[in-house]
Design a protein around this motif. Structure first.
Motif, PDB file in Angstrom:
ATOM      1  N   VAL A  10       0.868  -1.181   0.000  1.00 54.05           N
ATOM      2  CA  VAL A  10       0.000   0.000   0.000  1.00 54.05           C
ATOM      3  C   VAL A  10       0.902   1.228   0.000  1.00 54.05           C
ATOM      4  CG1 VAL A  10      -1.751   1.291   1.266  1.00 54.05           C
ATOM      5  CG2 VAL A  10      -1.853  -1.206   1.190  1.00 54.05           C
ATOM      6  N   VAL A  11       0.727   2.072  -1.015  1.00 52.60           N
ATOM      7  CA  VAL A  11       1.622   3.221  -1.189  1.00 52.60           C
ATOM      8  C   VAL A  11       0.809   4.475  -1.481  1.00 52.60           C
ATOM      9  CG1 VAL A  11       3.512   1.770  -2.047  1.00 52.60           C
ATOM     10  CG2 VAL A  11       1.902   2.801  -3.675  1.00 52.60           C
ATOM     11  N   PRO A  12       1.356   5.651  -1.135  1.00 45.01           N
ATOM     12  CA  PRO A  12       0.696   6.897  -1.528  1.00 45.01           C
ATOM     13  C   PRO A  12       0.866   7.124  -3.024  1.00 45.01           C
ATOM     14  CG  PRO A  12       2.783   7.342  -0.400  1.00 45.01           C
ATOM     15  CD  PRO A  12       2.547   5.871  -0.303  1.00 45.01           C
ATOM     16  N   PRO A  13      -0.062   7.832  -3.678  1.00 45.30           N
ATOM     17  CA  PRO A  13      -1.106   8.634  -3.040  1.00 45.30           C
ATOM     18  C   PRO A  13      -2.324   7.839  -2.567  1.00 45.30           C
ATOM     19  CG  PRO A  13      -1.232   8.890  -5.401  1.00 45.30           C
ATOM     20  CD  PRO A  13      -0.009   8.070  -5.142  1.00 45.30           C
ATOM     21  N   ARG A  14      -2.673   6.713  -3.267  1.00 46.21           N
ATOM     22  CA  ARG A  14      -3.846   5.923  -2.843  1.00 46.21           C
ATOM     23  C   ARG A  14      -3.882   4.587  -3.570  1.00 46.21           C
ATOM     24  NH1 ARG A  14      -9.170   8.484  -5.794  1.00 46.21           N
ATOM     25  NH2 ARG A  14      -8.326   8.628  -7.885  1.00 46.21           N
ATOM     26  N   GLU A  35     -10.062   2.660  -4.396  1.00 42.03           N
ATOM     27  CA  GLU A  35      -9.636   3.908  -3.789  1.00 42.03           C
ATOM     28  C   GLU A  35     -10.414   4.144  -2.490  1.00 42.03           C
ATOM     29  OE1 GLU A  35     -10.313   3.068  -6.954  1.00 42.03           O
ATOM     30  OE2 GLU A  35     -10.236   4.902  -8.169  1.00 42.03           O
ATOM     31  N   GLY A  36      -9.677   4.243  -1.386  1.00 38.51           N
ATOM     32  CA  GLY A  36     -10.312   4.395  -0.086  1.00 38.51           C
ATOM     33  C   GLY A  36     -10.569   3.083   0.626  1.00 38.51           C
ATOM     34  N   ARG A  37     -10.357   1.957  -0.066  1.00 39.84           N
ATOM     35  CA  ARG A  37     -10.545   0.635   0.532  1.00 39.84           C
ATOM     36  C   ARG A  37      -9.361  -0.268   0.176  1.00 39.84           C
ATOM     37  NH1 ARG A  37     -13.944   3.449   2.334  1.00 39.84           N
ATOM     38  NH2 ARG A  37     -16.190   3.094   2.557  1.00 39.84           N
ATOM     39  N   ASP A 363       1.715   0.250   5.897  1.00 35.19           N
ATOM     40  CA  ASP A 363       0.467  -0.429   6.235  1.00 35.19           C
ATOM     41  C   ASP A 363      -0.460   0.436   7.068  1.00 35.19           C
ATOM     42  OD1 ASP A 363      -0.114  -2.881   5.082  1.00 35.19           O
ATOM     43  OD2 ASP A 363       1.359  -3.941   6.295  1.00 35.19           O
ATOM     44  N   GLN A 364       0.063   1.538   7.598  1.00 39.01           N
ATOM     45  CA  GLN A 364      -0.786   2.454   8.367  1.00 39.01           C
ATOM     46  C   GLN A 364      -1.379   3.558   7.495  1.00 39.01           C
ATOM     47  OE1 GLN A 364      -1.372   1.521  11.536  1.00 39.01           O
ATOM     48  NE2 GLN A 364      -0.024  -0.178  10.926  1.00 39.01           N
ATOM     49  N   PHE A 365      -0.946   3.628   6.239  1.00 38.39           N
ATOM     50  CA  PHE A 365      -1.411   4.707   5.352  1.00 38.39           C
ATOM     51  C   PHE A 365      -2.871   4.483   4.975  1.00 38.39           C
ATOM     52  CE2 PHE A 365      -2.081   6.387   1.027  1.00 38.39           C
ATOM     53  CZ  PHE A 365      -1.812   7.728   1.254  1.00 38.39           C
ATOM     54  N   ARG A 366      -3.669   5.512   5.111  1.00 39.26           N
ATOM     55  CA  ARG A 366      -5.093   5.445   4.763  1.00 39.26           C
ATOM     56  C   ARG A 366      -5.469   6.655   3.910  1.00 39.26           C
ATOM     57  NH1 ARG A 366      -4.226   1.256   7.045  1.00 39.26           N
ATOM     58  NH2 ARG A 366      -5.533   0.152   8.550  1.00 39.26           N
ATOM     59  N   TRP A 367      -5.947   6.401   2.693  1.00 34.98           N
ATOM     60  CA  TRP A 367      -6.554   7.475   1.896  1.00 34.98           C
ATOM     61  C   TRP A 367      -8.063   7.282   1.924  1.00 34.98           C
ATOM     62  CZ3 TRP A 367      -9.964   7.875  -2.149  1.00 34.98           C
ATOM     63  CH2 TRP A 367     -10.093   9.146  -2.724  1.00 34.98           C
ATOM     64  N   LYS A 368      -8.793   8.334   2.224  1.00 33.17           N
ATOM     65  CA  LYS A 368     -10.248   8.277   2.227  1.00 33.17           C
ATOM     66  C   LYS A 368     -10.789   9.448   1.421  1.00 33.17           C
ATOM     67  CE  LYS A 368     -10.532   4.774   5.086  1.00 33.17           C
ATOM     68  NZ  LYS A 368     -10.940   3.436   4.563  1.00 33.17           N
ATOM     69  N   ASN A 369     -11.829   9.179   0.635  1.00 31.50           N
ATOM     70  CA  ASN A 369     -12.472  10.300  -0.039  1.00 31.50           C
ATOM     71  C   ASN A 369     -13.241  11.132   0.988  1.00 31.50           C
ATOM     72  OD1 ASN A 369     -14.448   7.749  -0.831  1.00 31.50           O
ATOM     73  ND2 ASN A 369     -15.605   9.556  -0.191  1.00 31.50           N
ATOM     74  N   PRO A 370     -13.459  12.415   0.695  1.00 34.28           N
ATOM     75  CA  PRO A 370     -14.168  13.258   1.656  1.00 34.28           C
ATOM     76  C   PRO A 370     -15.626  12.847   1.797  1.00 34.28           C
ATOM     77  CG  PRO A 370     -13.864  14.420  -0.429  1.00 34.28           C
ATOM     78  CD  PRO A 370     -13.074  13.153  -0.529  1.00 34.28           C
ATOM     79  N   VAL A 371     -16.201  13.137   2.942  1.00 35.66           N
ATOM     80  CA  VAL A 371     -17.639  12.981   3.145  1.00 35.66           C
ATOM     81  C   VAL A 371     -18.257  14.368   3.089  1.00 35.66           C
ATOM     82  CG1 VAL A 371     -19.452  12.243   4.731  1.00 35.66           C
ATOM     83  CG2 VAL A 371     -17.354  10.890   4.527  1.00 35.66           C
ATOM     84  N   TRP A 372     -19.076  14.581   2.094  1.00 33.23           N
ATOM     85  CA  TRP A 372     -19.721  15.884   1.903  1.00 33.23           C
ATOM     86  C   TRP A 372     -21.127  15.864   2.494  1.00 33.23           C
ATOM     87  CZ3 TRP A 372     -18.571  17.471  -3.895  1.00 33.23           C
ATOM     88  CH2 TRP A 372     -17.207  17.712  -4.037  1.00 33.23           C
TER      89      TRP A 372
END
Length: 382
Positions: A10-14, A35-37, A363-372
């Motif tokens: 698991v790598v950035p950006p997502r 993306e996000g999961r 493994d701690q990296f988490r990308w999440k889409n915003p909640v609008w």
């Protein structure tokens, strides 16, 4: 040849990358991710590994069927994205083993290069006129942008006017020199989608994308009656069985399966062929990394109905890490006059920089889409 090991990063950006190794020393890379999961898909790959260790990686069709049909429950974004990354890696291995690009194994290329487009404007579209001018200066002839901010089921005409004015600003800045795809992003519900599509017509968009969420695809019939703009959809559809009713209904003009979500090269090649039989164009979805893009180009190469390819270079999600950061030879994705040449190397045609990937893996990296949320506090579609 046998598969000996599988490892996810698991790598950035997502993104999530998969390395598959064999007892012959041939290694394949895939990009299994939602993306996000990303970690959920990684876990799915780990579960599917039980079917793969010791298997012949060249038996791609059989492996695909085992991974899909071998479980009682099947389909959906997580399962199909895990299969996608595995499938990409197996094709990479097979091409390297036979020392040819994957598209040679799929019948040979029907084109020399592929037209591409770039993203402008960000999640909340802004300053698009200057952004499109920059893309034009870099040689791109097509861009895509989000149409709107959040919209209620029934919303203000002011928001419609704002969306239209952004497209008008692009036409004022560059005229018809650049084709513009407009992504409704599933943010727009049927009542407003009809209004927005009709209002955009004078500015001649290349397409409107996901005018409604895919679970509401039956609404495409009514939207199509209100506009002559080509309708694109499919990034949140995961197999040929998901696409089948869309083809039968006949209201989509462009399909956008994602090579990291819709079963990989094996399945997306079949989806593309089905679409061609219905006179529907192909424009694979790909706001992801280099392995996903290389996989898309393999399918584009052999699909007569492929007309343009999304790519993520400079996209607003790629802060800190971009499309070319994890490959050893950046020239494989050299964009020239709005096109990219087909990869010439064996397998997927990209040489992955494993050292960089291992350094970036977290493994701690988490990308999440915003909640609008709407002004009334209810959750809005993003």
């Amino acid at each position: 040849m046998r598969i000996t090991s599988m490892e996810c990063f698991v790598v950035p950006p997502r993104w999530c990358f998969l390395k598959v190794e064999t007892d012959e020393g041939v290694t394949g890379w895939g990009e299994p991710v939602v993306e996000g999961r990303a970690h959920t898909v990684k876990a799915a790959v780990e579960e599917l590994k039980d079917y793969l260790i010791g298997a012949n990686p060249l038996a791609i069709e059989d492996i695909w069927n085992v991974l899909y049909r071998g479980g009682f429950y099947r389909g959906g974004p997580v399962h199909m994205s895990a299969i996608s990354g595995i499938d990409q890696a197996l094709w990479d291995i097979k091409g390297k083993w036979l020392d040819v690009p994957v598209y040679e194994l799929l019948g040979g290329a029907c084109r020399d290069k592929m037209r591409v487009y770039s993203w402008i404007g960000g999640d909340r579209p802004d300053d698009v006129a200057s952004a499109v001018q920059q893309q034009l200066e870099q040689g791109f002839t097509a861009v895509k942008m989000n149409a709107t901010n959040e919209l209620q089921y029934i919303d203000s005409y002011t928001k419609i006017d704002e969306a239209v004015n952004r497209i008008a600003a692009i036409r004022d800045a560059v005229g018809d020199k650049v084709d513009v795809g407009i992504d409704f992003h599933g943010r727009v519900h049927k009542p407003m989608a009809k209004i927005l599509a009709k209002a955009l017509e004078p500015y001649r968009p290349m397409f409107i994308e996901e005018p409604v969420l895919p679970e509401n695809n039956e609404a495409l019939a009514e939207i199509a009656r209100h506009t002559s703009i080509p309708i694109a959809t499919g990034e949140r559809m995961y197999s040929r069985w998901d696409f089948k009713p869309l083809f039968e209904q006949g209201y989509a003009d462009i399909i956008q399966p994602d090579l990291s979500h819709a079963g990989g090269i094996t399945e997306c090649r079949k989806i593309a062929a089905m679409a061609e039989a219905y006179d529907i164009a192909l424009a694979p979805h790909c706001p992801l990394g280099p392995i996903a893009l290389a996989s898309c180009l393999q399918v584009d190469a052999v699909s007569h109905n492929a007309f343009i390819q999304e790519q993520s270079f400079g996209i607003h999600y790629n802060v800190g890490n971009d499309l070319k950061d994890y490959v050893k030879d950046e020239s494989v994705f050299h964009f020239n006059e709005g096109h990219v040449a087909l990869p010439k190397g064996p397998g997927l045609g990209v040489e992955i920089d494993e050292e960089k990937i291992r350094r970036a893996h977290d493994d701690q990296f988490r990308w999440k889409n915003p909640v609008w949320r709407h002004k009334d506090g209810s959750v809005a579609e993003w």
